[in-house]
Motif scaffolding. Structure first.
Motif, PDB file in Angstrom:
ATOM      1  N   GLY A 109       0.834  -1.208   0.000  1.00  0.00           N
ATOM      2  CA  GLY A 109       0.000   0.000   0.000  1.00  0.00           C
ATOM      3  C   GLY A 109       0.864   1.251   0.000  1.00  0.00           C
ATOM      4  N   PRO A 111       0.919   4.160   1.907  1.00  0.00           N
ATOM      5  CA  PRO A 111       1.422   4.963   3.024  1.00  0.00           C
ATOM      6  C   PRO A 111       2.941   4.807   3.180  1.00  0.00           C
ATOM      7  N   ALA A 119       4.087  -3.912   8.245  1.00  0.00           N
ATOM      8  CA  ALA A 119       4.937  -3.066   7.393  1.00  0.00           C
ATOM      9  C   ALA A 119       4.805  -3.445   5.924  1.00  0.00           C
ATOM     10  N   GLY A 141       1.611  -8.197  -5.626  1.00  0.00           N
ATOM     11  CA  GLY A 141       1.888  -7.217  -6.674  1.00  0.00           C
ATOM     12  C   GLY A 141       3.175  -7.510  -7.417  1.00  0.00           C
ATOM     13  N   ASN A 149      10.845   2.206  -4.161  1.00  0.00           N
ATOM     14  CA  ASN A 149      11.765   2.119  -3.019  1.00  0.00           C
ATOM     15  C   ASN A 149      12.676   0.903  -3.016  1.00  0.00           C
ATOM     16  N   GLN A 178       1.214  -4.180 -11.455  1.00  0.00           N
ATOM     17  CA  GLN A 178       0.866  -2.785 -11.626  1.00  0.00           C
ATOM     18  C   GLN A 178       0.548  -2.562 -13.113  1.00  0.00           C
ATOM     19  N   TYR A 271      -7.645  -2.551 -15.159  1.00  0.00           N
ATOM     20  CA  TYR A 271      -7.905  -1.445 -14.228  1.00  0.00           C
ATOM     21  C   TYR A 271      -8.844  -0.485 -14.962  1.00  0.00           C
TER      22      TYR A 271
HETATM   23  N1  LIG Z   1      -2.423  -2.700  -7.486  1.00  0.00           N
HETATM   24  C1  LIG Z   1      -1.167  -2.303  -7.321  1.00  0.00           C
HETATM   25  O1  LIG Z   1      -0.325  -2.688  -8.093  1.00  0.00           O
HETATM   26  C2  LIG Z   1      -0.815  -1.449  -6.179  1.00  0.00           C
HETATM   27  C3  LIG Z   1       0.488  -1.051  -6.007  1.00  0.00           C
HETATM   28  N2  LIG Z   1       0.893  -0.321  -4.959  1.00  0.00           N
HETATM   29  C4  LIG Z   1       2.311   0.049  -4.852  1.00  0.00           C
HETATM   30  O2  LIG Z   1       3.064  -1.126  -4.682  1.00  0.00           O
HETATM   31  C5  LIG Z   1       3.903  -1.011  -3.554  1.00  0.00           C
HETATM   32  C6  LIG Z   1       3.804  -2.238  -2.700  1.00  0.00           C
HETATM   33  O3  LIG Z   1       4.604  -3.181  -3.104  1.00  0.00           O
HETATM   34  P1  LIG Z   1       4.525  -4.669  -2.590  1.00  0.00           P
HETATM   35  O4  LIG Z   1       5.060  -5.412  -3.722  1.00  0.00           O
HETATM   36  O5  LIG Z   1       3.215  -5.042  -2.052  1.00  0.00           O
HETATM   37  O6  LIG Z   1       5.555  -4.573  -1.395  1.00  0.00           O
HETATM   38  P2  LIG Z   1       5.812  -5.590  -0.206  1.00  0.00           P
HETATM   39  O7  LIG Z   1       4.708  -5.554   0.763  1.00  0.00           O
HETATM   40  O8  LIG Z   1       6.200  -6.920  -0.716  1.00  0.00           O
HETATM   41  O9  LIG Z   1       7.063  -4.908   0.464  1.00  0.00           O
HETATM   42  C7  LIG Z   1       8.343  -4.997  -0.138  1.00  0.00           C
HETATM   43  C8  LIG Z   1       9.273  -3.969   0.462  1.00  0.00           C
HETATM   44  O10 LIG Z   1       8.919  -2.669  -0.005  1.00  0.00           O
HETATM   45  C9  LIG Z   1       8.733  -1.793   1.064  1.00  0.00           C
HETATM   46  N3  LIG Z   1       7.596  -0.896   0.731  1.00  0.00           N
HETATM   47  C10 LIG Z   1       6.371  -1.297   0.355  1.00  0.00           C
HETATM   48  N4  LIG Z   1       5.556  -0.257   0.154  1.00  0.00           N
HETATM   49  C11 LIG Z   1       6.290   0.837   0.405  1.00  0.00           C
HETATM   50  C12 LIG Z   1       5.992   2.211   0.382  1.00  0.00           C
HETATM   51  N5  LIG Z   1       4.765   2.665   0.083  1.00  0.00           N
HETATM   52  N6  LIG Z   1       6.983   3.071   0.712  1.00  0.00           N
HETATM   53  C13 LIG Z   1       8.200   2.606   1.043  1.00  0.00           C
HETATM   54  N7  LIG Z   1       8.548   1.309   1.077  1.00  0.00           N
HETATM   55  C14 LIG Z   1       7.602   0.425   0.759  1.00  0.00           C
HETATM   56  C15 LIG Z   1       8.366  -2.705   2.212  1.00  0.00           C
HETATM   57  O11 LIG Z   1       8.632  -2.142   3.474  1.00  0.00           O
HETATM   58  C16 LIG Z   1       9.240  -3.921   1.971  1.00  0.00           C
HETATM   59  O12 LIG Z   1      10.533  -3.740   2.443  1.00  0.00           O
HETATM   60  C17 LIG Z   1       3.419   0.113  -2.743  1.00  0.00           C
HETATM   61  O13 LIG Z   1       4.525   0.824  -2.286  1.00  0.00           O
HETATM   62  C18 LIG Z   1       2.562   0.903  -3.677  1.00  0.00           C
HETATM   63  O14 LIG Z   1       3.252   2.056  -4.117  1.00  0.00           O
HETATM   64  C19 LIG Z   1      -0.023   0.010  -4.012  1.00  0.00           C
HETATM   65  C20 LIG Z   1      -1.359  -0.347  -4.124  1.00  0.00           C
HETATM   66  C21 LIG Z   1      -1.867  -1.084  -5.231  1.00  0.00           C
END
Ligand SMILES: NC(=O)C1=CN([C@@H]2O[C@H](COP(=O)(O)OP(=O)(O)OC[C@H]3O[C@@H](n4cnc5c(N)ncnc54)[C@H](O)[C@@H]3O)[C@@H](O)[C@H]2O)C=CC1
Ligand SMILES: Nc1nc(=O)c2c([nH]1)NC[C@@H]1CN(c3ccc(C(=O)N[C@@H](CCC(=O)O)C(=O)O)cc3)CN21
Length: 295
Positions: A109, A111, A119, A141, A149, A178, A271
């Motif tokens: 997410g 935030p 986290a 995702g 990041n 995404q 989407y």
């Molecule tokens: N449908 C989609 O594709 C969506 C994508 N997102 C984006 O995808 C990212 C999430 O990636 P996941 O693969 O689920 O990660 P994840 O939950 O597997 O986390 C992987 C690493 O990335 C770091 N991280 C995750 N989100 C972060 C953020 N917002 N800011 C700083 N560090 C972050 C985590 O702390 C962890 O170390 C989010 O950051 C968001 O920007 C968010 C919502 C929906």
């Protein structure tokens, strides 16, 4: 143990690239879903977002509407947005009890810091609650455009470990990417994914047809690259006049032509930024055209 069925039959290539698609709605979109429903195949997976400005009741009502209309709900669980373990547990238990949910999508997410105890996605998986309440498949995702990041290497490592974790818990893993505008980027990423030994089925994130201004707004908000050159490839010749509408025709054509066995199990995830009905009408028309050409 049975391998959970996560729809569609991944072992058969689709007749038309759009077959077996999934789609996304926000918790506010129940009416939009009802309107689009007559155009959607039974059991189509419908993801329900987890956004600020929605609450648990709305998300559950949306998942129930998906089920009631004969589709397969896939509620999003946004790790960083849960304020407590209790809130996560309540959502997990209630979507199963009230909407017979079998699959979920877990994402960190947006935030910048966790708002509660989780986290990231791995922290949600580690609770063991998803398998405990009977979830059979977990989507995570994928970030073919990169992650704001993490380095690419970190992205691959996290992806691999999440897939392995889900499978070791007896659930099926699924990657939903995404959205993006550059088909070559997706094809390269899929090839690398398979070369790295990740066999998990992938749903490629495709934007539904929408006003150009809106598409660019969502791209900026979601950290998705939409440079003039990428948008040109997508079929948008100029970014100076934002009045027009843009559909994914060229991109989906590129997937139809470019996807092969080296990309593994792949389907599309839409989407619907320009509305669910508009996206469904686009999919219908696209599939009809392809079937006509093939006949
Ligand atoms: N449908 C989609 O594709 C969506 C994508 N997102 C984006 O995808 C990212 C999430 O990636 P996941 O693969 O689920 O990660 P994840 O939950 O597997 O986390 C992987 C690493 O990335 C770091 N991280 C995750 N989100 C972060 C953020 N917002 N800011 C700083 N560090 C972050 C985590 O702390 C962890 O170390 C989010 O950051 C968001 O920007 C968010 C919502 C929906
Ligand atoms: N980084 C990131 N964060 C996300 O939340 C996110 C992604 N990526 N990738 C794609 C999906 C699609 N997302 C969304 C987000 C908001 C609406 C939406 O309709 N939001 C408003 C309207 C906003 C507008 O038109 O600008 C709403 O009423 O909730 C739809 C899909 C969430 N997702």
């Amino acid at each position: 143990m049975n391998t959970p069925v996560i729809h569609p039959n991944w072992d058969l290539p689709p007749e038309v690239i759009t077959d077996g698609f999934s789609i996304e709605m926000t918790a506010k979109d129940i009416e939009a879903l009802e309107e689009a429903a007559p155009l959607m195949a039974p059991e189509t997976p419908v993801a329900v977002t987890f956004l600020p400005g929605e609450n648990l009741e709305m998300r559950i009502e949306a998942a129930k509407a998906v089920r009631r209309l004969g589709f397969e709900p896939m509620p999003h669980f946004s790790a960083r947005r849960f304020l407590s373990q209790h809130e996560f547990e309540e959502m997990a238990r209630r979507v199963v009890a009230e909407a017979d949910v079998k699959r979920v999508f877990v994402i960190a997410g947006d935030p910048p810091e966790a708002e509660g105890p989780f986290a990231d996605t791995s922290a949600i998986l580690a609770t063991g609650l998803l398998e405990q309440v009977g979830i059979q498949a977990v989507g995570i995702g994928g970030h073919p455009d990169g992650h704001p990041n993490m380095t690419d290497e970190e992205c691959w490592a996290v992806l691999k470990s999440k897939c392995a974790d889900i499978e070791s818990r007896g659930m099926a893993s699924l990657i939903v990417t995404q959205f993006g505008f550059d088909p070559d980027r997706f094809l390269d990423w899929l090839k690398e994914l398979r070369e790295r030994g990740i066999e998990t089925p992938v749903r490629i994130g495709v934007p539904g047809p929408a006003g150009l201004k809106k598409l660019l707004r969502f791209a900026a908000r979601c950290g998705v690259g939409a440079s003039a050159s990428v948008m040109k490839k997508y079929g948008v010749m100029s970014l100076t006049n934002l009045l027009g509408t843009a559909g994914p025709d060229k991109m989906v054509d590129a997937f139809a032509a470019g996807l092969g066995p080296e990309h593994g199990k792949v389907r599309l995830h839409f989407y619907p930024f320009g509305g669910m009905k508009a996206t469904m009408e686009w999919i219908d028309a696209y599939a009809a055209r392809q079937k006509e050409v093939a006949a």
